[in-house]
Design a protein around this motif. Structure first.
Motif, PDB file in Angstrom:
ATOM      1  N   ILE A  14       0.846  -1.188   0.000  1.00  0.00           N
ATOM      2  CA  ILE A  14       0.000   0.000   0.000  1.00  0.00           C
ATOM      3  C   ILE A  14       0.885   1.243   0.000  1.00  0.00           C
ATOM      4  O   ILE A  14       1.685   1.431   0.915  1.00  0.00           O
ATOM      5  N   THR A  33      -9.220   3.698   0.681  1.00  0.00           N
ATOM      6  CA  THR A  33      -9.444   2.477  -0.105  1.00  0.00           C
ATOM      7  C   THR A  33     -10.029   2.766  -1.475  1.00  0.00           C
ATOM      8  O   THR A  33     -10.054   1.884  -2.332  1.00  0.00           O
ATOM      9  N   ARG A  34     -10.522   3.989  -1.688  1.00  0.00           N
ATOM     10  CA  ARG A  34     -11.070   4.381  -2.982  1.00  0.00           C
ATOM     11  C   ARG A  34     -10.765   5.848  -3.226  1.00  0.00           C
ATOM     12  O   ARG A  34     -10.760   6.631  -2.281  1.00  0.00           O
ATOM     13  N   ARG A  37      -5.931   2.643  -3.288  1.00  0.00           N
ATOM     14  CA  ARG A  37      -5.593   2.188  -1.941  1.00  0.00           C
ATOM     15  C   ARG A  37      -4.268   2.827  -1.526  1.00  0.00           C
ATOM     16  O   ARG A  37      -3.209   2.502  -2.066  1.00  0.00           O
ATOM     17  N   PHE A  67      -8.131  -2.254   5.247  1.00  0.00           N
ATOM     18  CA  PHE A  67      -7.859  -2.686   3.878  1.00  0.00           C
ATOM     19  C   PHE A  67      -8.400  -4.088   3.592  1.00  0.00           C
ATOM     20  O   PHE A  67      -8.830  -4.370   2.471  1.00  0.00           O
ATOM     21  N   GLN A  72     -11.562  -4.917  -3.146  1.00  0.00           N
ATOM     22  CA  GLN A  72     -10.351  -4.839  -3.946  1.00  0.00           C
ATOM     23  C   GLN A  72     -10.695  -4.399  -5.365  1.00  0.00           C
ATOM     24  O   GLN A  72     -11.850  -4.373  -5.766  1.00  0.00           O
TER      25      GLN A  72
END
Length: 235
Positions: A14, A33-34, A37, A67, A72
């Motif tokens: 990450i 995460t959006r 990431r 996460f 994903q």
């Protein structure tokens, strides 16, 4: 601004973005995460980066949970159907072919046959969409008076903005707009073209956007605010 990586237990790396801010008293963490990431760390001016990274490691369990629980990126594989640039496209693979083949179908459908090795499949799909996106953007630009045309159009993969217009006359667009409805993509193009006349967001600027785009500017803005993150789910 510095960039490093935080390695999850799964092995996923990450990216870490460390920013120094004057007036900040404590280290702050923001796992994102959006649409991508990343972990953003803000630290006081005199705090070394090593201390910020140690603080992140102390919060490892918390970051891992965020996460691991977040969706994903969705992989693109042969047999998938993607919707981009106003068409539903069936994606297939034929390793015997050296080049891609795009076949138009009726009622807004198409087939993309991707050639080359399997390990290049996703990259070739992405590159095809990017190239088609640029073609459509140029077509949209040509629908407005020539005085609004940019000197150059560039395709980017940005996360913070959908488009930009420089004083040198270069206009840039996020190719992920290809996954948005055509009228939303057109709104972003008209928004940036309006900057050729007004390099601000004044009332006159928004009036110009409405003149170029037509009715529905506010609806398009709301759509991007609500659904923009979904445009990053592939690749």
């Amino acid at each position: 601004m510095e960039e490093k990586c935080f390695v999850l237990s799964s092995g996923e790396k990450i990216p870490i973005v460390i920013t120094t801010r004057r007036g900040l008293r404590n280290i702050t963490l923001r796992p994102k995460t959006r649409p991508v990431r990343e972990i953003h760390i803000s630290k006081p001016w005199l705090t070394p980066s090593s201390a910020a990274l140690r603080f992140l490691e102390q919060k490892r369990g918390w970051c891992e949970r965020i996460f691991n629980n977040a969706p994903q990126k969705k992989r693109v594989k042969p047999g998938d159907e993607l919707e981009f640039l106003g068409r539903k496209v069936l994606i297939t693979h034929d390793a015997r072919m050296r080049a891609n083949k795009f076949i138009m179908k009726g009622e807004g459908g198409a087939i993309l046959i991707v050639g080359g090795d399997e390990d290049m499949f996703e990259r070739r799909v992405r590159d095809f969409i990017r190239s088609q996106f640029l073609i459509v953007v140029k077509q949209m630009v040509r629908t407005v008076p020539r005085e609004f045309w940019p000197k150059r159009i560039a395709v980017r993969d940005t996360t913070s903005r959908w488009g930009s217009c420089s004083t040198s006359g270069t206009m840039s667009f996020s190719w992920r707009l290809a996954f948005a409805p055509s009228d939303i993509m057109r709104y972003v193009v008209m928004h940036e073209l309006a900057h050729q006349k007004y390099m601000n967001h004044s009332a006159d600027f928004w009036k110009q956007v409405s003149e170029l785009y037509g009715f529905g500017v506010e609806r398009a803005k709301r759509w991007l605010n609500l659904n923009g993150a979904e445009l990053h789910k592939y690749f």
